[in-house]
Design an enzyme around this catalytic site. Sequence first.
Site, PDB file in Angstrom:
ATOM      1  N   ASP A 110       0.862  -1.167   0.000  1.00 17.27           N
ATOM      2  CA  ASP A 110       0.000   0.000   0.000  1.00 17.27           C
ATOM      3  C   ASP A 110       0.906   1.227   0.000  1.00 17.27           C
ATOM      4  OD1 ASP A 110      -2.444   1.546   0.467  1.00 17.27           O
ATOM      5  OD2 ASP A 110      -3.218  -0.316   1.330  1.00 17.27           O
ATOM      6  N   ASP A 217      -3.100   4.675  -2.304  1.00 14.55           N
ATOM      7  CA  ASP A 217      -4.187   5.247  -1.509  1.00 14.55           C
ATOM      8  C   ASP A 217      -4.592   6.622  -2.038  1.00 14.55           C
ATOM      9  OD1 ASP A 217      -5.638   4.707   1.065  1.00 14.55           O
ATOM     10  OD2 ASP A 217      -4.782   6.658   1.597  1.00 14.55           O
ATOM     11  N   GLU A 273      -6.323   3.988  -5.967  1.00 18.08           N
ATOM     12  CA  GLU A 273      -7.637   4.170  -5.332  1.00 18.08           C
ATOM     13  C   GLU A 273      -8.108   5.587  -5.615  1.00 18.08           C
ATOM     14  OE1 GLU A 273      -9.707   3.898  -0.948  1.00 18.08           O
ATOM     15  OE2 GLU A 273      -7.958   5.124  -1.304  1.00 18.08           O
ATOM     16  N   HIS A 346     -11.244  -3.231   3.053  1.00 20.94           N
ATOM     17  CA  HIS A 346     -11.157  -2.882   4.466  1.00 20.94           C
ATOM     18  C   HIS A 346     -11.964  -1.647   4.835  1.00 20.94           C
ATOM     19  CE1 HIS A 346      -8.450  -0.210   2.475  1.00 20.94           C
ATOM     20  NE2 HIS A 346      -8.263   0.475   3.584  1.00 20.94           N
ATOM     21  N   ASP A 347     -12.535  -0.961   3.856  1.00 19.59           N
ATOM     22  CA  ASP A 347     -13.333   0.238   4.119  1.00 19.59           C
ATOM     23  C   ASP A 347     -14.831  -0.016   3.949  1.00 19.59           C
ATOM     24  OD1 ASP A 347     -11.057   1.835   4.527  1.00 19.59           O
ATOM     25  OD2 ASP A 347     -10.963   2.438   2.409  1.00 19.59           O
TER      26      ASP A 347
END
Length: 574
Positions: A110, A217, A273, A346-347
């Site tokens: 990430d 991210d 993302e 994960h969100d």
Amino acid sequence: MTTDHPALAPTSRPDGWWRSAVVYQIYPRSFQDTDGDGIGDIPGITSRLDYLAELGVDVLWLSPVYRSPQVDNGYDISDYQDVDPLFGTLADLDELIAATHARGMKLVMDLVVNHTSDQHAWFTESRDPASAKRDWYYWRPAREGHEPGTPGAEPDDSRAAFAPSAWTYDPASGEYYLGIFSPGQPDLNWENEDVRHAVHRMMRWWVDRGVDGFRMDVINLISKPAALTSGGPIPAGAGGFGAIANGPRLDEFLAEMNREVGLDAEHLITVGEMPGATVEVARRVTDPARRELNMVFTFEHVNLDQASHSKWDLADLPLPVLKANLAHWQEGLADAGWNSLYLDNHDQPRAVSRFGDDSPEHRVSSAKTLATVLHLHKGTPYVYQGEEFGMTNAPLTRIEHYQDVESLNYHTLATAGGTPEEEVLASLAAKSRDHARTPVQWDATDNAGFTTGTPWFAVNPDHTEINAEAARRDPDSVFAHFQRLIRLRHDSETVREGRFALLLPDHEQIWAFTRTLEDERLLVVANCSSRPAELPLQELGELDDAELVLGTHADRDPGRLAAWESRVLRVRTL
Ligand code: TEU
């Protein structure tokens, strides 16, 4: 600036290996603990690699394991080139990379570079107005006519994603800094080329260490709107990230990063993302000819079950709306660019609870059918830990059950603003990110095999029924179905590259589409409801001599689908 990296091929590569890959996302904190502190760690991931190889995935993406004060579970990084002691050491990570490669899989890190932690050395230095790093972040004086540090003196009214204001007062210098997520996550100023070069150097260091790419991210937030970069306030916008995303220099920054880090190297994979990115933005950024990114994560389909720009403003999601959105992205990126495919991460709350039916009667079928639909689309599918055996939302009913900074901030602000407690709790129960973060349920024992200590987040009590061990033993499990779907993608060129066409767009229960490559056509029919559904054979064509490639139910009625039944059929092309 030039790099000492291998020269890049002069032409674009529309044929990347990642077009046939399936990625598995690991949220290390909740994956597997080995030292008994109740928090997952890197040796824990290494210990489960055989399981992941058995599932058949090609790439592992690790949510952040860097040094971090953990304000946002690692999405607030204080040292990009070290591992947080919570998760282990750099040596543990080297071992994980080697063990992953030894099993023929790749490992993606990430990359969180829209912001750092407020504990990062860059930011600590930046706090000094005389420092050369002052310009590495966004610093602004108080609003004109206001006493710095008093209520309402923030440079503008923008909210942070996880805090009441996007601006935090720093008494030492009398100015405010920008943090569009939380005060612990100050935004880097990408207009400053030293910032960009420092990030490129850090990325090359990871590539040289053996990682196979990056999940970036909120990467479409790195280029900020001109109003802000020229010293003004954040433009008031449509809410969400609309006003601040996809800034004017986004393509330039991404192309530069690609060039400087050598991201087009054959073995690497990149996924950005991008909250607030439209199909048009995604198409541009992922067009191989532009050499920016391989693919992006869109948010459009996970923002459909809300009534406003706030995810907490719950709304029903009719199936035709969801189908239309995915079809729009399939069509938009059909000729250039590439899709990523996900329902879980994960969100997000657990897909089987959100889009499926997690009751004992329908959980397995609905988890399989959602996976069938997703994995038969064109793009790179992402599996989130636990999704492969149908993990569900947790029974979170009181505010004390939550841990996530976003959930806690929402609760504080909404209740202070007068929203009734029950309404706030209902929104949290539907949408909190904490649902995704309960420990992975490996087996039916007390802590689900996750830890010998006290788990940092309560294990979902349904682990006695729903766990990886039980799923692996059962040839009809969700896990076995994911294995088949992954194998099908590896084996079938039509699944990878076939043209997509949505059928029955208005049907409220059935999700149907075809994938066609040369003279092969696959038809997917999926009942996304908890009631049986008649198959509209007049519209679908005669299916008598269709060959079943993969299905969720052993007993198949030629004229109807059972609740949450799906079939992938090879049909004649006319
Ligand atoms: O998420 C970006 C993002 O848009 C989400 O924070 C979103 O606002 C929220 O999850 C909606 O529920 C990324 C990471 O995936 C997330 O975990 C981080 O908290 C965030 O960036 C900040 O780094």
